[in-house]
Design an enzyme around this catalytic site. Structure first.
Site, PDB file in Angstrom:
ATOM      1  N   ARG A  32       0.834  -1.179   0.132  1.00  0.00           N
ATOM      2  CA  ARG A  32       0.000  -0.062  -0.036  1.00  0.00           C
ATOM      3  C   ARG A  32       0.774   1.386  -0.089  1.00  0.00           C
ATOM      4  NH1 ARG A  32      -3.472  -2.772  -1.626  1.00  0.00           N
ATOM      5  NH2 ARG A  32      -5.528  -3.514  -0.497  1.00  0.00           N
ATOM      6  N   HIS A  75      -0.741   0.103  -9.713  1.00  0.00           N
ATOM      7  CA  HIS A  75      -1.414  -0.881  -8.934  1.00  0.00           C
ATOM      8  C   HIS A  75      -2.080  -2.117  -9.629  1.00  0.00           C
ATOM      9  CE1 HIS A  75      -3.448  -0.811  -4.549  1.00  0.00           C
ATOM     10  NE2 HIS A  75      -3.478  -2.223  -5.037  1.00  0.00           N
TER      11      HIS A  75
HETATM   12  P1  NAP Z   1      -1.480 -11.737   4.592  1.00  0.00           P
HETATM   13  O1  NAP Z   1      -1.574 -13.209   4.346  1.00  0.00           O
HETATM   14  O2  NAP Z   1      -2.535 -11.306   5.596  1.00  0.00           O
HETATM   15  O3  NAP Z   1      -0.068 -11.617   5.154  1.00  0.00           O
HETATM   16  C1  NAP Z   1       0.537 -10.544   5.882  1.00  0.00           C
HETATM   17  C2  NAP Z   1       1.943 -10.751   6.508  1.00  0.00           C
HETATM   18  O4  NAP Z   1       2.310  -9.551   7.032  1.00  0.00           O
HETATM   19  C3  NAP Z   1       1.809 -11.810   7.529  1.00  0.00           C
HETATM   20  O5  NAP Z   1       2.916 -12.629   7.399  1.00  0.00           O
HETATM   21  C4  NAP Z   1       1.885 -10.784   8.700  1.00  0.00           C
HETATM   22  O6  NAP Z   1       2.381 -11.532   9.960  1.00  0.00           O
HETATM   23  C5  NAP Z   1       2.642  -9.759   8.376  1.00  0.00           C
HETATM   24  N1  NAP Z   1       2.541  -8.745   9.161  1.00  0.00           N
HETATM   25  C6  NAP Z   1       1.298  -8.006   9.616  1.00  0.00           C
HETATM   26  N2  NAP Z   1       1.566  -7.045  10.618  1.00  0.00           N
HETATM   27  C7  NAP Z   1       2.943  -7.095  10.715  1.00  0.00           C
HETATM   28  C8  NAP Z   1       3.744  -6.275  11.582  1.00  0.00           C
HETATM   29  N3  NAP Z   1       3.248  -5.397  12.431  1.00  0.00           N
HETATM   30  N4  NAP Z   1       5.061  -6.591  11.697  1.00  0.00           N
HETATM   31  C9  NAP Z   1       5.605  -7.622  10.895  1.00  0.00           C
HETATM   32  N5  NAP Z   1       4.948  -8.357  10.110  1.00  0.00           N
HETATM   33  C10 NAP Z   1       3.368  -8.019   9.964  1.00  0.00           C
HETATM   34  O7  NAP Z   1      -1.594 -10.914   3.264  1.00  0.00           O
HETATM   35  P2  NAP Z   1      -1.354 -11.028   1.976  1.00  0.00           P
HETATM   36  O8  NAP Z   1      -2.535 -11.737   1.149  1.00  0.00           O
HETATM   37  O9  NAP Z   1       0.141 -11.798   1.563  1.00  0.00           O
HETATM   38  O10 NAP Z   1      -1.297  -9.660   1.294  1.00  0.00           O
HETATM   39  C11 NAP Z   1      -0.188  -8.570   1.674  1.00  0.00           C
HETATM   40  C12 NAP Z   1      -0.768  -7.093   1.121  1.00  0.00           C
HETATM   41  O11 NAP Z   1      -0.408  -7.148  -0.241  1.00  0.00           O
HETATM   42  C13 NAP Z   1      -2.108  -6.804   1.231  1.00  0.00           C
HETATM   43  O12 NAP Z   1      -2.661  -6.491   2.463  1.00  0.00           O
HETATM   44  C14 NAP Z   1      -2.267  -5.895  -0.041  1.00  0.00           C
HETATM   45  O13 NAP Z   1      -2.069  -4.380   0.710  1.00  0.00           O
HETATM   46  C15 NAP Z   1      -1.178  -6.240  -0.867  1.00  0.00           C
HETATM   47  N6  NAP Z   1      -1.528  -6.721  -2.320  1.00  0.00           N
HETATM   48  C16 NAP Z   1      -1.361  -5.858  -3.286  1.00  0.00           C
HETATM   49  C17 NAP Z   1      -1.623  -6.119  -4.280  1.00  0.00           C
HETATM   50  C18 NAP Z   1      -1.185  -5.410  -5.627  1.00  0.00           C
HETATM   51  O14 NAP Z   1      -1.698  -5.699  -6.838  1.00  0.00           O
HETATM   52  N7  NAP Z   1      -0.323  -4.175  -5.241  1.00  0.00           N
HETATM   53  C19 NAP Z   1      -2.609  -7.326  -4.519  1.00  0.00           C
HETATM   54  C20 NAP Z   1      -2.650  -8.077  -3.560  1.00  0.00           C
HETATM   55  C21 NAP Z   1      -2.256  -7.627  -2.252  1.00  0.00           C
HETATM   56  P3  NAP Z   1       1.826 -12.952  10.341  1.00  0.00           P
HETATM   57  O15 NAP Z   1       2.363 -14.032   9.776  1.00  0.00           O
HETATM   58  O16 NAP Z   1       2.470 -13.131  11.910  1.00  0.00           O
HETATM   59  O17 NAP Z   1       0.491 -12.891  10.607  1.00  0.00           O
HETATM   60  C1  GLV Z   2      -4.769  -5.297  -4.238  1.00  0.00           C
HETATM   61  O1  GLV Z   2      -4.376  -4.154  -3.831  1.00  0.00           O
HETATM   62  C2  GLV Z   2      -5.217  -6.180  -3.017  1.00  0.00           C
HETATM   63  O2  GLV Z   2      -5.167  -5.740  -1.994  1.00  0.00           O
HETATM   64  O3  GLV Z   2      -5.559  -7.443  -3.654  1.00  0.00           O
END
Ligand code: NAP
Ligand code: GLV
Length: 322
Positions: free
Chosen positions: A237, A285
Site C-alpha cells: 500500500r 496498482h
Molecule cells: P496476509 O496473508 O494477511 O499476510 C500478511 C503478512 O504480514 C503476515 O505474514 C503478517 O504476519 C505480516 N504482518 C502483519 N503485520 C505485521 C507487523 N506489524 N510486523 C511484521 N509483520 C506483519 O496478506 P497477503 O495476502 O500476503 O497480502 C499482503 C498485502 O499485499 C495486502 O494487505 C495488500 O495490501 C497487498 N496486495 C497488493 C496487491 C497489488 O496488486 N499491489 C495485490 C494483492 C495484495 P503474521 O504471519 O504473523 O500474521
Molecule cells: C490489491 O491491492 C489487493 O489488496 O488485492
C-alpha cells in the site's frame, strides 16, 4: 418457460455486488452468477431493497456503502488487502470480512516480484541507461546466490514470493509479526526482529497489510538499516511509504532504485515527482489483479461455508487489523 432444476446443495442467498467501476462490477456479477447459479446476484445500484442482501462483494467500502446493507452475513473483498473495509466505522462488529485468497492472484504477484527482482539483480537499469547513451557497458551481474532479498510480510503473497526466490537461488530473509519457519529462509519477527532482518538486505520487498503498526514503515531509519545502495519494491500500500524519505534516500545514494505499485493517491497525480524520477519504476496498482472467474469461485465457497454455519477460511482478524 425453461425450468431451473435445483440440487440439494443449492442455497438461497442474495449477493450485492457493490463495486464503483461499472465494467468491473458487470464482470464480477457475471463471474459470481457462474460460480453460484443458485444465488441471486444483483448490482448494488440496481437493488430496490438493499436491506435484503446477505452478502456484499466490495473492493473498498467508502462511507455510506455498508449502511445500505443492514443484514449482512459477511462482507467479501475483491482484494487481498482489507484496509479499505476494516477502516469503515459502519462495519458492524460481528460481520466477518473475507479476504481474497486465490492462486491466480498469488501467481500474478510472484511473477511481478520475479520481474523486478531479476531486473535489479541483472543490473537492467544501468544497462538500459547505457543503451540510451549508446554506450557499450560490459558490467557483470552477481549471481542470485550472491544477492540478499528481504521479504516483509510472510503471509499468502510474501511466503509464495519468498519460496520462489529461494528456489531460483536468492538468499532470502523474511519478516512477520509472529514467528514463522520456512525451509531455506532466514526468518525474523516482531519489532525486536526488524533490525536483524534488514541488515544486509539488498532488495527489499513489502508485502505487509496496511495497519497502524505498518503505516509509514518504509522510511529513512529503515532505509538506513539496509545494505548501501539497496532497491525497494513496494507491492503493498502507498501508505507504507514516506515518499519524501524515499526521494531523499535515492538522492543520497542510500537506495539505488525503487519499484512502486501502490500510492497514497491513486491514480498517481500527473505532477508527482515519482513519474519522471530516473530511479523509480511506477506501475499503476497492477502487481496482481484479482481474476473474476477464480476469485468468484473463492467467494462462492466462502459464502457457502457461512450459510452452512461454518467459519470462512480467510476471514480478516479485526483485532490485528488484517
Ligand atoms: P496476509 O496473508 O494477511 O499476510 C500478511 C503478512 O504480514 C503476515 O505474514 C503478517 O504476519 C505480516 N504482518 C502483519 N503485520 C505485521 C507487523 N506489524 N510486523 C511484521 N509483520 C506483519 O496478506 P497477503 O495476502 O500476503 O497480502 C499482503 C498485502 O499485499 C495486502 O494487505 C495488500 O495490501 C497487498 N496486495 C497488493 C496487491 C497489488 O496488486 N499491489 C495485490 C494483492 C495484495 P503474521 O504471519 O504473523 O500474521
Ligand atoms: C490489491 O491491492 C489487493 O489488496 O488485492
Amino acid at each position: 418457460m425453461p425450468m431451473t432444476l435445483r440440487t440439494a446443495q443449492d442455497q438461497d442467498a442474495t449477493v450485492a455486488v457493490a463495486i464503483g467501476d461499472s465494467a468491473r462490477a458487470a464482470e464480477w456479477q457475471a463471474a459470481l452468477i457462474d460460480a453460484a447459479p443458485d444465488f441471486t446476484i444483483v448490482r448494488a445500484e440496481a437493488m430496490a431493497a438493499p436491506a435484503v442482501a446477505d452478502f456484499a462483494v466490495v473492493w473498498r467500502a467508502p462511507l455510506g456503502m455498508l449502511s445500505r446493507f443492514p443484514r449482512l452475513k459477511a462482507v467479501l473483498s475483491l482484494g487481498a488487502g482489507v484496509d479499505g473495509i476494516l477502516s469503515n466505522r459502519e462495519l458492524e462488529p460481528g460481520v466477518p470480512v473475507v479476504r481474497m485468497v486465490d492462486e491466480a492472484l498469488t501467481q500474478g504477484m510472484v511473477e511481478y516480484v520475479l520481474w523486478h527482482v531479476l531486473r535489479y539483480q541483472r543490473r537492467a537499469p544501468e544497462l538500459l541507461a547505457a543503451q540510451r547513451r549508446q554506450e557499450w557497458l560490459p558490467i557483470a551481474a552477481p549471481l542470485a546466490s550472491e544477492r540478499c532479498v528481504g521479504v516483509m510480510g510472510l503471509g499468502v503473497l510474501g511466503e509464495a514470493a519468498a519460496r520462489r526466490l529461494t528456489a531460483i537461488g536468492f538468499r532470502v530473509k523474511g519478516w512477520s509479526r509472529t514467528p514463522r519457519q520456512l525451509d531455506g529462509i532466514e526468518t525474523f519477527s516482531g519489532t525486536t526482529g526488524l533490525a536483524g532482518f534488514l541488515g544486509g538486505v539488498e532488495i527489499l520487498i513489502c508485502f505487509l497489510p496496511l495497519t497502524p503498526e505498518t503505516e509509514n514503515i518504509l522510511a529513512a531509519p529503515l532505509f538506513a538499516a539496509l545494505a548501501p545502495g539497496a532497491f525497494l519494491i513496494n507491492a503493498a500500500r502507498g501508505e507504507h511509504l514516506v515518499e519524501a524519505d524515499l526521494l531523499e534516500a535515492l538522492a543520497a545514494g542510500r537506495l539505488a532504485g525503487a519499484t512502486l505499485d501502490a500510492f497514497r493517491t491513486e491514480p498517481l497525480p500527473a505532477d508527482h515527482p515519482f513519474w519522471k524520477h530516473p530511479a523509480i519504476t511506477v506501475t499503476p496498482h497492477v502487481a496482481s489483479l484479482t481474476r473474476a472467474a477464480s476469485g468468484a469461485r473463492h467467494l462462492a465457497a466462502e459464502m457457502r461455508r457461512i450459510l452452512a454455519g461454518e467459519a470462512p477460511l480467510h476471514a480478516a482478524r479485526r483485532d490485528r487489523g488484517y
